[in-house]
Write a protein that holds these residues in place. Structure first.
Motif: not given
Length: 113
Positions: A25-38
């Motif tokens: 779950t937290i890896i998914g949140v990290l991926a979404v955070g990285a996409l938002v930054v990009r």
């Protein structure tokens, strides 16, 4: 008479599966955070919403996964059911607040243009 199914329940296995679910779950949140930054950098928005989301997910990893692993292992070892009355609703409320906060930040940035 002993319970014949008591040997089938592996306390460490149950705790490990719980920890892995939290980590996914937290890896998914990290991926979404990285996409938002990009996305923020590509659209020339400030990257703080994605950085905030990624930072909070990393802190969640450090604090919640280890604590939950130990609690589930100890509870199952004691022969009890590892139900959580506070951690799951608390983590859900926390994530809802984070997502609403990031969404509000993005909407405010869009309103400025």
């Amino acid at each position: 008479m002993d319970d014949p199914y008591s040997e089938l329940l592996d306390a460490a296995g149950v705790a490990e599966r719980t920890a892995l679910a939290w980590q996914r779950t937290i890896i998914g949140v990290l991926a979404v955070g990285a996409l938002v930054v990009r996305w923020s950098i590509t659209e020339r928005f400030p990257p703080w919403p994605g950085i905030l989301l990624t930072t909070l997910a990393a802190l969640g990893t450090l604090l919640l996964v280890r604590q939950r692993y130990r609690r589930v292992r100890d509870t199952v070892t004691a022969g009890q059911t590892p139900l959580s009355r506070y951690v799951v609703p608390g983590a859900t409320a926390f994530m809802v607040v984070v997502v609403v906060g990031v969404g509000t930040g993005i909407l405010l940035e869009y309103a400025r243009f």
